[in-house]
Design an enzyme around this catalytic site. Structure first.
Site, PDB file in Angstrom:
ATOM      1  N   LYS A   1       0.814  -1.196   0.000  1.00  0.00           N
ATOM      2  CA  LYS A   1       0.000   0.000   0.000  1.00  0.00           C
ATOM      3  C   LYS A   1       0.859   1.263   0.000  1.00  0.00           C
ATOM      4  CE  LYS A   1      -2.846  -2.672   3.134  1.00  0.00           C
ATOM      5  NZ  LYS A   1      -2.984  -2.912   4.588  1.00  0.00           N
TER       6      LYS A   1
ATOM      7  N   ASP B   1       7.281   3.074  -2.070  1.00  0.00           N
ATOM      8  CA  ASP B   1       7.592   4.104  -1.081  1.00  0.00           C
ATOM      9  C   ASP B   1       9.090   4.174  -0.794  1.00  0.00           C
ATOM     10  OD1 ASP B   1       7.552   1.611   0.148  1.00  0.00           O
ATOM     11  OD2 ASP B   1       6.193   2.182   1.767  1.00  0.00           O
TER      12      ASP B   1
ATOM     13  N   ASP C   1      14.670  -0.576   0.432  1.00  0.00           N
ATOM     14  CA  ASP C   1      15.457  -0.887   1.631  1.00  0.00           C
ATOM     15  C   ASP C   1      16.366  -2.084   1.307  1.00  0.00           C
ATOM     16  OD1 ASP C   1      16.380  -1.062   4.223  1.00  0.00           O
ATOM     17  OD2 ASP C   1      14.578  -1.988   5.027  1.00  0.00           O
TER      18      ASP C   1
ATOM     19  N   ARG D   1       0.331   6.375   7.618  1.00  0.00           N
ATOM     20  CA  ARG D   1       0.466   6.549   6.166  1.00  0.00           C
ATOM     21  C   ARG D   1      -0.079   7.902   5.711  1.00  0.00           C
ATOM     22  NH1 ARG D   1       1.693   1.411   3.895  1.00  0.00           N
ATOM     23  NH2 ARG D   1       0.757  -0.349   4.956  1.00  0.00           N
TER      24      ARG D   1
HETATM   25  P1  IMP Z   1      12.535  -4.264   0.814  1.00  0.00           P
HETATM   26  O1  IMP Z   1      13.320  -3.261  -0.002  1.00  0.00           O
HETATM   27  O2  IMP Z   1      12.191  -5.514   0.078  1.00  0.00           O
HETATM   28  O3  IMP Z   1      13.177  -4.501   2.142  1.00  0.00           O
HETATM   29  O4  IMP Z   1      11.099  -3.712   1.129  1.00  0.00           O
HETATM   30  C1  IMP Z   1      10.870  -2.386   1.313  1.00  0.00           C
HETATM   31  C2  IMP Z   1       9.572  -2.311   2.084  1.00  0.00           C
HETATM   32  O5  IMP Z   1       9.874  -2.386   3.491  1.00  0.00           O
HETATM   33  C3  IMP Z   1       8.907  -0.981   1.866  1.00  0.00           C
HETATM   34  O6  IMP Z   1       7.991  -1.024   0.811  1.00  0.00           O
HETATM   35  C4  IMP Z   1       8.265  -0.730   3.214  1.00  0.00           C
HETATM   36  O7  IMP Z   1       6.993  -1.334   3.258  1.00  0.00           O
HETATM   37  C5  IMP Z   1       9.142  -1.436   4.214  1.00  0.00           C
HETATM   38  N1  IMP Z   1      10.082  -0.486   4.868  1.00  0.00           N
HETATM   39  C6  IMP Z   1      11.428  -0.465   4.766  1.00  0.00           C
HETATM   40  N2  IMP Z   1      11.959   0.545   5.495  1.00  0.00           N
HETATM   41  C7  IMP Z   1      10.893   1.182   6.072  1.00  0.00           C
HETATM   42  C8  IMP Z   1      10.787   2.317   6.952  1.00  0.00           C
HETATM   43  O8  IMP Z   1      11.749   2.978   7.370  1.00  0.00           O
HETATM   44  N3  IMP Z   1       9.519   2.656   7.322  1.00  0.00           N
HETATM   45  C9  IMP Z   1       8.406   1.981   6.910  1.00  0.00           C
HETATM   46  N4  IMP Z   1       8.478   0.920   6.083  1.00  0.00           N
HETATM   47  C10 IMP Z   1       9.701   0.514   5.671  1.00  0.00           C
HETATM   48 MG    MG Z   2       5.594  -1.368   1.550  1.00  0.00          MG
END
Ligand code: IMP
Ligand code: MG
Length: 178
Positions: free
Chosen positions: A42, A98, A101, A163
């Protein structure tokens, strides 16, 4: 809600300038193309909706909700919670999320879209947390860099909340122990 915020990481003004910059860049890069924007639910909202207002192109949008399998570096291991309604074959796609990470989710999404025959796939994220990276993936369009610190707002949640905050901020420590 706003009393839970310790500090503002990306202000509303900064978000506006990010939207203008990325919108102009995408408009230029996709001149004479009709990109399909795929928002990852989302967290893509409100970023995707606001960004599209700054894009002067014929374009379409769709949404995808996926969970990447934790603990694996392999590509394509993705559970689809809500699939697209659009056939992506031959399409120029811009995936919107968004935050980038670890990169596991976006890596899995890119391989899914390529396996389905997308012509090109680019990534656009509001935030990039380079220190968190595990998968070998970078975004093509990045709003802002953030340190390895948990942030909320403008689509980013903590336990599904915050959000709707109009800026990006860091929560007070006491919020986590509530
Ligand atoms: P990744 O890159 O596969 O680890 O996934 C990234 C997802 O982790 C994002 O879409 C967010 O939902 C969540 N995420 C990573 N860092 C944060 C943060 O600092 N705040 C809130 N959600 C985060
Ligand atoms: Mg996410």
């Amino acid at each position: 809600m706003i009393n839970d915020i310790k500090k503002i990481s990306v202000s509303e003004d900064k978000i506006q300038s990010i939207l203008t910059r990325l919108g102009n860049q995408i408009t230029k890069d996709y001149k004479d193309k009709e990109p399909l924007f795929i928002g990852l639910l989302k967290g893509c909202n409100p970023f995707m909706v606001d960004l599209m207002k700054h894009i002067n192109l014929y374009c379409t949008l769709d949404y995808l909700d996926v969970s990447s399998y934790a603990g694996t570096k392999s590509t394509g291991n993705v559970r689809i919670n809500h699939d697209l309604n659009t056939n992506v074959e031959g399409k120029d796609i811009i995936v919107i999320d968004d935050i980038l990470d670890t990169g596991r989710t976006l890596l899995a999404v890119v391989s899914l879209l390529k396996a389905r025959g997308a012509k090109s796939v680019k990534l656009c994220v509001l935030l990039d947390k380079p220190e968190g990276r595990v998968a070998a993936i970078e975004a093509d369009y990045v709003g802002d860099l953030v340190p390895n610190e948990f942030v909320v707002g403008y689509g980013l949640d903590y336990n599904e909340k915050y959000r709707n905050l109009p800026y990006i901020g860091v929560l007070k420590e006491e919020v986590y122990s509530k």
